[in-house]
Each structure stands twice: as C-alpha cells, then as structure tokens.
Design a protein around this motif. Structure first.
Motif, PDB file in Angstrom:
ATOM      1  N   LEU A  31       0.927  -1.196  -0.019  1.00  0.00           N
ATOM      2  CA  LEU A  31       0.019  -0.189   0.132  1.00  0.00           C
ATOM      3  C   LEU A  31       1.038   1.166  -0.020  1.00  0.00           C
ATOM      4  N   LEU A  32       1.155   1.857  -1.159  1.00  0.00           N
ATOM      5  CA  LEU A  32       2.066   2.961  -1.252  1.00  0.00           C
ATOM      6  C   LEU A  32       2.353   3.874  -0.251  1.00  0.00           C
ATOM      7  N   ILE A  33       1.677   4.750   0.146  1.00  0.00           N
ATOM      8  CA  ILE A  33       1.741   5.772   0.566  1.00  0.00           C
ATOM      9  C   ILE A  33       0.569   6.059   1.682  1.00  0.00           C
ATOM     10  N   MET A  34       0.393   5.258   2.709  1.00  0.00           N
ATOM     11  CA  MET A  34      -0.702   5.440   3.523  1.00  0.00           C
ATOM     12  C   MET A  34      -0.551   6.879   4.425  1.00  0.00           C
ATOM     13  N   PHE A  35      -1.866   7.448   4.371  1.00  0.00           N
ATOM     14  CA  PHE A  35      -1.997   8.617   5.210  1.00  0.00           C
ATOM     15  C   PHE A  35      -1.225   9.794   4.792  1.00  0.00           C
ATOM     16  N   ALA A  36      -0.743   9.951   3.176  1.00  0.00           N
ATOM     17  CA  ALA A  36      -0.042  11.179   2.863  1.00  0.00           C
ATOM     18  C   ALA A  36      -1.018  12.356   2.658  1.00  0.00           C
ATOM     19  N   GLY A  37      -2.312  11.888   2.460  1.00  0.00           N
ATOM     20  CA  GLY A  37      -3.083  13.152   2.527  1.00  0.00           C
ATOM     21  C   GLY A  37      -3.368  13.799   3.677  1.00  0.00           C
ATOM     22  N   ILE A  38      -3.512  13.076   4.646  1.00  0.00           N
ATOM     23  CA  ILE A  38      -3.402  13.607   6.062  1.00  0.00           C
ATOM     24  C   ILE A  38      -2.150  14.386   6.365  1.00  0.00           C
ATOM     25  N   LEU A  39      -1.019  13.703   6.121  1.00  0.00           N
ATOM     26  CA  LEU A  39       0.190  14.443   6.377  1.00  0.00           C
ATOM     27  C   LEU A  39       0.244  15.915   5.387  1.00  0.00           C
ATOM     28  N   PHE A  40      -0.196  15.903   4.151  1.00  0.00           N
ATOM     29  CA  PHE A  40      -0.257  17.113   3.252  1.00  0.00           C
ATOM     30  C   PHE A  40      -1.352  18.141   4.173  1.00  0.00           C
ATOM     31  N   THR A  41      -2.400  17.538   4.735  1.00  0.00           N
ATOM     32  CA  THR A  41      -3.267  18.511   5.545  1.00  0.00           C
ATOM     33  C   THR A  41      -2.395  18.996   6.470  1.00  0.00           C
ATOM     34  N   ALA A  42      -1.887  18.421   7.455  1.00  0.00           N
ATOM     35  CA  ALA A  42      -0.935  18.876   8.504  1.00  0.00           C
ATOM     36  C   ALA A  42       0.008  19.984   8.091  1.00  0.00           C
ATOM     37  N   PHE A  43       0.710  19.563   6.895  1.00  0.00           N
ATOM     38  CA  PHE A  43       1.679  20.435   6.299  1.00  0.00           C
ATOM     39  C   PHE A  43       0.850  21.769   6.076  1.00  0.00           C
ATOM     40  N   TYR A  44      -0.022  21.721   5.325  1.00  0.00           N
ATOM     41  CA  TYR A  44      -0.805  22.998   4.738  1.00  0.00           C
ATOM     42  C   TYR A  44      -1.207  23.713   6.145  1.00  0.00           C
ATOM     43  N   ARG A  45      -1.972  22.999   7.156  1.00  0.00           N
ATOM     44  CA  ARG A  45      -2.378  23.927   8.479  1.00  0.00           C
ATOM     45  C   ARG A  45      -1.216  24.367   9.253  1.00  0.00           C
ATOM     46  N   CYS A  46       0.120  23.764   9.287  1.00  0.00           N
ATOM     47  CA  CYS A  46       1.254  24.293   9.880  1.00  0.00           C
ATOM     48  C   CYS A  46       1.856  25.335   9.075  1.00  0.00           C
ATOM     49  N   LEU A  47       1.792  25.439   7.899  1.00  0.00           N
ATOM     50  CA  LEU A  47       2.251  26.593   7.043  1.00  0.00           C
ATOM     51  C   LEU A  47       1.400  27.677   7.109  1.00  0.00           C
ATOM     52  N   ARG A  48      -0.018  27.549   6.969  1.00  0.00           N
ATOM     53  CA  ARG A  48      -0.713  28.468   7.062  1.00  0.00           C
ATOM     54  C   ARG A  48      -0.827  29.329   8.567  1.00  0.00           C
ATOM     55  N   LYS A  49      -0.698  28.463   9.577  1.00  0.00           N
ATOM     56  CA  LYS A  49      -0.880  29.066  10.768  1.00  0.00           C
ATOM     57  C   LYS A  49       0.517  29.476  11.561  1.00  0.00           C
ATOM     58  N   ARG A  50       1.617  29.106  10.587  1.00  0.00           N
ATOM     59  CA  ARG A  50       2.992  29.460  11.063  1.00  0.00           C
ATOM     60  C   ARG A  50       3.534  28.564  12.318  1.00  0.00           C
ATOM     61  N   TYR A  51       3.135  27.625  12.236  1.00  0.00           N
ATOM     62  CA  TYR A  51       3.581  26.505  13.328  1.00  0.00           C
ATOM     63  C   TYR A  51       4.896  25.926  12.827  1.00  0.00           C
ATOM     64  N   LEU A  52       6.120  26.318  12.924  1.00  0.00           N
ATOM     65  CA  LEU A  52       7.212  26.071  12.283  1.00  0.00           C
ATOM     66  C   LEU A  52       7.771  24.775  13.031  1.00  0.00           C
ATOM     67  N   TYR A  53       7.594  24.780  14.345  1.00  0.00           N
ATOM     68  CA  TYR A  53       8.193  23.154  14.909  1.00  0.00           C
ATOM     69  C   TYR A  53       7.420  22.155  14.355  1.00  0.00           C
ATOM     70  N   SER A  54       6.191  22.307  14.254  1.00  0.00           N
ATOM     71  CA  SER A  54       5.123  21.107  14.000  1.00  0.00           C
ATOM     72  C   SER A  54       5.451  20.930  12.595  1.00  0.00           C
ATOM     73  N   LEU A  55       5.622  22.052  11.922  1.00  0.00           N
ATOM     74  CA  LEU A  55       5.930  21.856  10.088  1.00  0.00           C
ATOM     75  C   LEU A  55       7.563  20.959   9.891  1.00  0.00           C
ATOM     76  N   ALA A  56       8.278  21.378  10.943  1.00  0.00           N
ATOM     77  CA  ALA A  56       9.569  20.584  10.912  1.00  0.00           C
ATOM     78  C   ALA A  56       9.390  19.143  11.025  1.00  0.00           C
ATOM     79  N   LEU A  57       8.501  18.763  11.932  1.00  0.00           N
ATOM     80  CA  LEU A  57       8.027  17.475  12.395  1.00  0.00           C
ATOM     81  C   LEU A  57       7.325  17.027  11.002  1.00  0.00           C
TER      82      LEU A  57
END
Length: 146
Positions: A31-57
């Motif tokens: 199963l190629l890449i599980m939960f990649a869409g959820i990680l993209f949503t987290a990436f988007y939220r962290c970048l939009r809200k400027r949560y830089l430590y969370s973005l690094a994770l």
C-alpha cells in the motif's frame, strides 16, 4: 476562528508517529503511501498558521515515508509546497465551502503524487488502484478524525 485537531501539537505528533509506523508496515503489503493526504493537510495547516516546529516534524515524517517508499528525499515536501503556493489559492477563490476545500486539497495532492509516481517508477493498473485505495482511506480518516 475554527480550531482543528491538527492545531494541537500532541495530537499532530501522535498522528505523525502513527503515519510513519503504518507506512513502515504497509510498505510490506504494497500500500504505497498511507495517510499522505493527512500529512499534506497537516503540512498545509502548519504552514498557514506558522507552526514552524510542527512543520519541521511533518517534513521529517514526509522524509521517513519517502525513504521507506523509494521516493527522492523531500519530494513530497516540495510537492506539498508547490500545491500550497500555486494550486490552493486558485481553489480557495473558486469555492466557498471550508469543509469541501480540505477534501479537494487531499485530492489535488494525490493527483500530484500520481504524476510524481508515474514519472519516477512508471504506472500500471496495480499502482493506480493502490493510490485510489490510499486516497479513499485518507478521505475516510480525514472525515472521521479531523
């Protein structure tokens, strides 16, 4: 302002650990890449809200998943950044529903992932079917928990 579960750093950390663990196990069963869409949503939220430590994770989780699945390092992060900069502003201007936008973002990410996978490894019906299954799992998981 609405608060999302991904705004909580503890919840985000748990989701990232689960995504890394599941991708390590799921790579055995192709199963190629599980939960990649959820990680993209987290990436988007962290970048939009400027949560830089969370973005690094989130970027670190992308890196673990890329190395495990055979993709080039930081390719998912660059794909997410490209979608965030160029595609999502167009989607935001054309639709006005907040909840539907998140599902559309995940679909655009999987379209980009499909193109990137086809350019890197080639495409056959088994890989395409696996990406569709991963998209459905991500949309269901996003709808239930986030």
């Amino acid at each position: 302002m609405t608060r999302n579960n991904l705004d909580n750093p503890l919840f985000l950390f748990i989701v990232l650990i689960i995504a890394i663990t599941i991708n390590t196990i799921a790579s055995i069963h192709f199963l190629l890449i599980m939960f990649a869409g959820i990680l993209f949503t987290a990436f988007y939220r962290c970048l939009r809200k400027r949560y830089l430590y969370s973005l690094a994770l989130v970027i670190l989780a992308f890196l673990f998943i890329e190395i495990n699945s055979g993709l080039k390092p930081f390719s998912l992060s660059l794909l997410s950044l490209f979608i965030y900069i160029f595609i999502l502003p167009k989607v935001d201007n054309s639709t006005s529903f907040n909840l539907i936008n998140s599902y559309i973002y995940i679909m655009f990410f999987y379209i980009g992932l499909t193109i990137m996978w086809a350019l890197s490894f080639g495409m056959d019906e088994r890989i395409f079917l696996s990406l569709i299954v991963n998209l459905i799992i991500d949309l269901l998981f996003f709808g239930v928990f986030l």
